[in-house]
Motif scaffolding. Structure first.
Motif, PDB file in Angstrom:
ATOM      1  N   ASP A 196      12.378  68.357  14.133  1.00 47.76           N
ATOM      2  CA  ASP A 196      12.903  69.720  14.031  1.00 47.76           C
ATOM      3  C   ASP A 196      13.823  69.907  12.828  1.00 47.76           C
ATOM      4  OD1 ASP A 196      11.546  70.460  16.304  1.00 47.76           O
ATOM      5  OD2 ASP A 196      13.264  70.244  17.648  1.00 47.76           O
ATOM      6  N   GLY A 197      14.070  68.829  12.072  1.00 42.91           N
ATOM      7  CA  GLY A 197      14.929  68.924  10.902  1.00 42.91           C
ATOM      8  C   GLY A 197      16.410  68.936  11.207  1.00 42.91           C
ATOM      9  N   LYS A 198      16.800  68.569  12.427  1.00 41.92           N
ATOM     10  CA  LYS A 198      18.216  68.576  12.808  1.00 41.92           C
ATOM     11  C   LYS A 198      18.935  67.300  12.377  1.00 41.92           C
ATOM     12  CE  LYS A 198      17.400  71.519  16.848  1.00 41.92           C
ATOM     13  NZ  LYS A 198      17.441  71.603  18.328  1.00 41.92           N
ATOM     14  N   ILE A 199      18.194  66.217  12.217  1.00 40.91           N
ATOM     15  CA  ILE A 199      18.765  64.929  11.817  1.00 40.91           C
ATOM     16  C   ILE A 199      18.017  64.412  10.602  1.00 40.91           C
ATOM     17  CG2 ILE A 199      19.079  62.503  12.462  1.00 40.91           C
ATOM     18  CD1 ILE A 199      19.563  63.351  15.295  1.00 40.91           C
ATOM     19  N   ASP A 200      18.756  64.006   9.587  1.00 40.86           N
ATOM     20  CA  ASP A 200      18.177  63.388   8.391  1.00 40.86           C
ATOM     21  C   ASP A 200      18.461  61.891   8.412  1.00 40.86           C
ATOM     22  OD1 ASP A 200      17.088  63.067   5.756  1.00 40.86           O
ATOM     23  OD2 ASP A 200      19.149  62.944   5.035  1.00 40.86           O
ATOM     24  N   THR A 201      17.483  61.103   8.083  1.00 37.16           N
ATOM     25  CA  THR A 201      17.669  59.651   8.015  1.00 37.16           C
ATOM     26  C   THR A 201      17.429  59.089   6.617  1.00 37.16           C
ATOM     27  OG1 THR A 201      15.353  59.204   8.588  1.00 37.16           O
ATOM     28  CG2 THR A 201      16.918  59.401  10.415  1.00 37.16           C
ATOM     29  N   THR A 202      16.664  59.824   5.805  1.00 38.36           N
ATOM     30  CA  THR A 202      16.224  59.264   4.527  1.00 38.36           C
ATOM     31  C   THR A 202      17.351  59.145   3.510  1.00 38.36           C
ATOM     32  OG1 THR A 202      15.571  61.464   3.749  1.00 38.36           O
ATOM     33  CG2 THR A 202      13.891  60.156   4.848  1.00 38.36           C
ATOM     34  N   PHE A 203      18.450  59.895   3.708  1.00 35.83           N
ATOM     35  CA  PHE A 203      19.576  59.838   2.770  1.00 35.83           C
ATOM     36  C   PHE A 203      20.125  58.429   2.629  1.00 35.83           C
ATOM     37  CE2 PHE A 203      21.799  59.790   6.749  1.00 35.83           C
ATOM     38  CZ  PHE A 203      22.979  59.096   6.496  1.00 35.83           C
ATOM     39  N   LEU A 204      19.929  57.620   3.645  1.00 40.30           N
ATOM     40  CA  LEU A 204      20.565  56.309   3.703  1.00 40.30           C
ATOM     41  C   LEU A 204      19.863  55.270   2.831  1.00 40.30           C
ATOM     42  CD1 LEU A 204      22.847  54.762   5.159  1.00 40.30           C
ATOM     43  CD2 LEU A 204      21.217  54.280   6.989  1.00 40.30           C
ATOM     44  N   ILE A 205      18.557  55.434   2.591  1.00 39.33           N
ATOM     45  CA  ILE A 205      17.764  54.382   1.953  1.00 39.33           C
ATOM     46  C   ILE A 205      18.060  54.325   0.460  1.00 39.33           C
ATOM     47  CG2 ILE A 205      15.438  53.544   1.471  1.00 39.33           C
ATOM     48  CD1 ILE A 205      14.550  55.050   4.028  1.00 39.33           C
ATOM     49  N   SER A 206      18.502  53.163   0.018  1.00 41.58           N
ATOM     50  CA  SER A 206      18.774  52.963  -1.407  1.00 41.58           C
ATOM     51  C   SER A 206      17.695  52.145  -2.100  1.00 41.58           C
ATOM     52  CB  SER A 206      20.128  52.271  -1.594  1.00 41.58           C
ATOM     53  OG  SER A 206      20.158  51.028  -0.896  1.00 41.58           O
ATOM     54  N   HIS A 207      16.986  51.299  -1.356  1.00 41.45           N
ATOM     55  CA  HIS A 207      16.005  50.395  -1.960  1.00 41.45           C
ATOM     56  C   HIS A 207      14.788  50.231  -1.061  1.00 41.45           C
ATOM     57  CE1 HIS A 207      19.811  49.230  -3.876  1.00 41.45           C
ATOM     58  NE2 HIS A 207      19.100  48.729  -4.870  1.00 41.45           N
ATOM     59  N   HIS A 208      13.613  50.201  -1.672  1.00 44.31           N
ATOM     60  CA  HIS A 208      12.386  49.708  -1.046  1.00 44.31           C
ATOM     61  C   HIS A 208      11.985  48.434  -1.789  1.00 44.31           C
ATOM     62  CE1 HIS A 208      12.134  53.992   0.183  1.00 44.31           C
ATOM     63  NE2 HIS A 208      11.516  53.520   1.243  1.00 44.31           N
ATOM     64  N   LEU A 209      11.748  47.357  -1.042  1.00 42.15           N
ATOM     65  CA  LEU A 209      11.368  46.085  -1.652  1.00 42.15           C
ATOM     66  C   LEU A 209      10.175  45.495  -0.913  1.00 42.15           C
ATOM     67  CD1 LEU A 209      14.870  44.334  -2.074  1.00 42.15           C
ATOM     68  CD2 LEU A 209      13.532  45.472  -3.854  1.00 42.15           C
ATOM     69  N   PRO A 210       9.355  44.708  -1.599  1.00 41.38           N
ATOM     70  CA  PRO A 210       8.324  43.953  -0.894  1.00 41.38           C
ATOM     71  C   PRO A 210       8.950  42.954   0.076  1.00 41.38           C
ATOM     72  CG  PRO A 210       7.917  43.975  -3.268  1.00 41.38           C
ATOM     73  CD  PRO A 210       9.298  44.502  -3.065  1.00 41.38           C
ATOM     74  N   LEU A 211       8.259  42.667   1.160  1.00 40.83           N
ATOM     75  CA  LEU A 211       8.728  41.640   2.088  1.00 40.83           C
ATOM     76  C   LEU A 211       8.966  40.324   1.365  1.00 40.83           C
ATOM     77  CD1 LEU A 211       9.260  40.592   5.000  1.00 40.83           C
ATOM     78  CD2 LEU A 211       6.793  40.087   5.128  1.00 40.83           C
ATOM     79  N   GLU A 212       8.148  40.031   0.369  1.00 46.27           N
ATOM     80  CA  GLU A 212       8.300  38.777  -0.375  1.00 46.27           C
ATOM     81  C   GLU A 212       9.661  38.691  -1.081  1.00 46.27           C
ATOM     82  OE1 GLU A 212       6.274  36.170  -0.421  1.00 46.27           O
ATOM     83  OE2 GLU A 212       4.812  37.122   0.908  1.00 46.27           O
ATOM     84  N   ASN A 213      10.309  39.819  -1.291  1.00 45.67           N
ATOM     85  CA  ASN A 213      11.626  39.835  -1.928  1.00 45.67           C
ATOM     86  C   ASN A 213      12.764  39.909  -0.908  1.00 45.67           C
ATOM     87  OD1 ASN A 213       9.924  41.367  -4.351  1.00 45.67           O
ATOM     88  ND2 ASN A 213      11.590  40.050  -5.073  1.00 45.67           N
ATOM     89  N   ALA A 214      12.472  39.640   0.352  1.00 51.22           N
ATOM     90  CA  ALA A 214      13.493  39.762   1.390  1.00 51.22           C
ATOM     91  C   ALA A 214      14.745  38.912   1.113  1.00 51.22           C
ATOM     92  CB  ALA A 214      12.905  39.411   2.751  1.00 51.22           C
ATOM     93  N   PRO A 215      14.631  37.663   0.627  1.00 52.40           N
ATOM     94  CA  PRO A 215      15.853  36.922   0.316  1.00 52.40           C
ATOM     95  C   PRO A 215      16.726  37.620  -0.726  1.00 52.40           C
ATOM     96  CG  PRO A 215      14.006  35.414   0.471  1.00 52.40           C
ATOM     97  CD  PRO A 215      13.439  36.796   0.506  1.00 52.40           C
ATOM     98  N   ASP A 216      16.084  38.224  -1.745  1.00 51.35           N
ATOM     99  CA  ASP A 216      16.837  39.010  -2.716  1.00 51.35           C
ATOM    100  C   ASP A 216      17.493  40.218  -2.037  1.00 51.35           C
ATOM    101  OD1 ASP A 216      16.005  37.373  -4.872  1.00 51.35           O
ATOM    102  OD2 ASP A 216      14.138  38.510  -5.049  1.00 51.35           O
TER     103      ASP A 216
END
Length: 400
Positions: A350-370
């Motif tokens: 319904d657009g009452k809650i936003d969650t995407t503002f929080l995400i700063s990075h998308h990384l491959p799983l292979e880069n999880a240690p980084d």
């Protein structure tokens, strides 16, 4: 399959491990499409949570596509689902009260003695979070087995991007429950310690529940900026004495409710916190509850203390006298995720809650240690990291 595994303090690795299999009739196998690094994962990374074993698969915030089901699962192949981090049966005494994180059957029988010895009673199982909580493999992997799949996962409508709903797995319902536990009344002033993911969702939730003022406390400028975007007033504890600032901001009364979203690894060069760090480093103590002490001292008489933050062991110098003399109430616990997901999903759609503002990075799983190192060492830059299985490893630039 590929999965992130724990091997000790600050030592996590992406390894090839066995694919999960259906074990019980209510199981399902999920192919992970998005999985996140949680602030609670940093407690594992820093070696504070007991009963971890080398090779344990981490991760408790994840979603994906159903690829296999047991005969008693209600899920269907091809469905997209978000999976709660708490593992609950749905039919025991506590589940009947919607206290899913207290489920009597979420832990395998072999693991219940560990939690009972440490805490008096076993809690529900948790994905990827030590053998004390079941030893379940987590979702920072290509695939994961989901027990009680007829109770926990929530089906996501087609066309909804992962980023909008991923945090239904943990931090959004955790922030919402934190605000609910603060028993917010119209006109209340609520103070939130910690503007990490849970703290920021608690700020957003407190306003939605009717708080007139929310005061957010942290020392990372970026996090304070995000809190301010929701209308929060902010205190940088490096620049201001928090207690003095709160008393001045509330006309000498103190906040009506306080939320501790910091937990066992409080930062800051405060006398009590330095002593806690020394005790932890010399194995004379476990948790560093400076933020919790500060919240209790600042809260108004007759106020409410909500504690979504993770604590793992014993604390000292806890202001029990102030807690009693001021007539405070405390509510805490792991999140009853399954109780909140349907309503929160509807609020997102319904657009009452936003969650995407929080995400700063998308990384491959292979880069999880980084990703762990980035989130651990640069929390002002990395507000939330989402890992994507199947993508090729890349180079991750660390901030100066």
């Amino acid at each position: 399959m590929r999965a992130l595994t724990w091997h000790g303090k600050h030592d996590v690795r992406v390894d090839t491990v066995d694919d999960p299999e259906i074990i019980n009739p209510r199981d399902a196998i999920i192919k992970i499409t998005s999985t996140a690094i949680c602030g609670s994962d940093l407690h594992l990374y820093d070696g504070f949570i007991p009963t971890m074993k080398a090779g344990d698969v981490l991760g408790h915030e994840f979603m994906g596509e159903v690829v296999e089901t047991g005969p008693k699962s209600t899920l269907k192949k091809g469905q997209r689902v978000v999976v709660p981090f708490t593992i609950a049966c749905g039919s025991c005494y506590h589940c009947g009260k919607h206290q899913y994180s207290a489920c009597d059957n979420g832990l395998p029988a072999d693991n219940q003695d560990i939690a009972q010895e440490l805490y008096g009673h076993p809690m529900s199982g948790l994905f990827g979070y030590s053998h004390m909580t079941g030893g379940y493999s987590g979702g920072q992997a290509e695939y994961v087995r989901v027990p009680f799949s007829d109770i926990g996962p929530i089906v996501i409508p087609d066309g909804i991007d992962d980023d909008k709903v991923l945090f239904l797995s943990d931090i959004l319902p955790t922030g919402w429950q934190a605000a609910e536990y603060a028993q917010i009344e119209p006109g209340d002033t609520v103070a939130v310690w910690g503007c990490g993911p849970v703290g920021l969702f608690a700020v957003q939730s407190a306003f939605l529940m009717g708080a007139e003022r929310v005061i957010a406390i942290d020392h990372f400028p970026r996090r304070l900026e995000l809190a301010a975007k929701f209308g929060a007033e902010t205190i940088n504890y490096k620049d201001h004495a928090v207690y003095d600032a709160l008393i001045e901001m509330t006309g000498g009364i103190g906040p009506d409710a306080v939320i501790d979203a910091v937990g066992l690894e409080s930062h800051g060069l405060f006398v009590d916190n330095v002593l806690d760090q020394i005790k932890a480093s010399t194995f004379l103590g476990t948790d560093r509850p400076h933020a919790n002490r500060q919240a209790i001292i600042a809260c108004r008489k007759g106020g409410r203390v909500s504690m979504p933050a993770v604590y793992g062991g014993f604390v000292d110098k806890w202001p029990l006298g102030a807690f009693m003399e001021k007539g405070l109430t405390l509510k805490t616990g792991q999140t009853h995720v399954q109780h909140y997901t349907e309503a929160l999903l509807a609020a997102i759609l319904d657009g009452k809650i936003d969650t995407t503002f929080l995400i700063s990075h998308h990384l491959p799983l292979e880069n999880a240690p980084d990703g762990y190192k980035l989130f651990h060492d640069h929390q002002d830059v990395a507000t939330k990291i989402v890992l994507k299985p199947g993508l090729a490893k890349t180079k991750v630039e660390m901030p100066a």
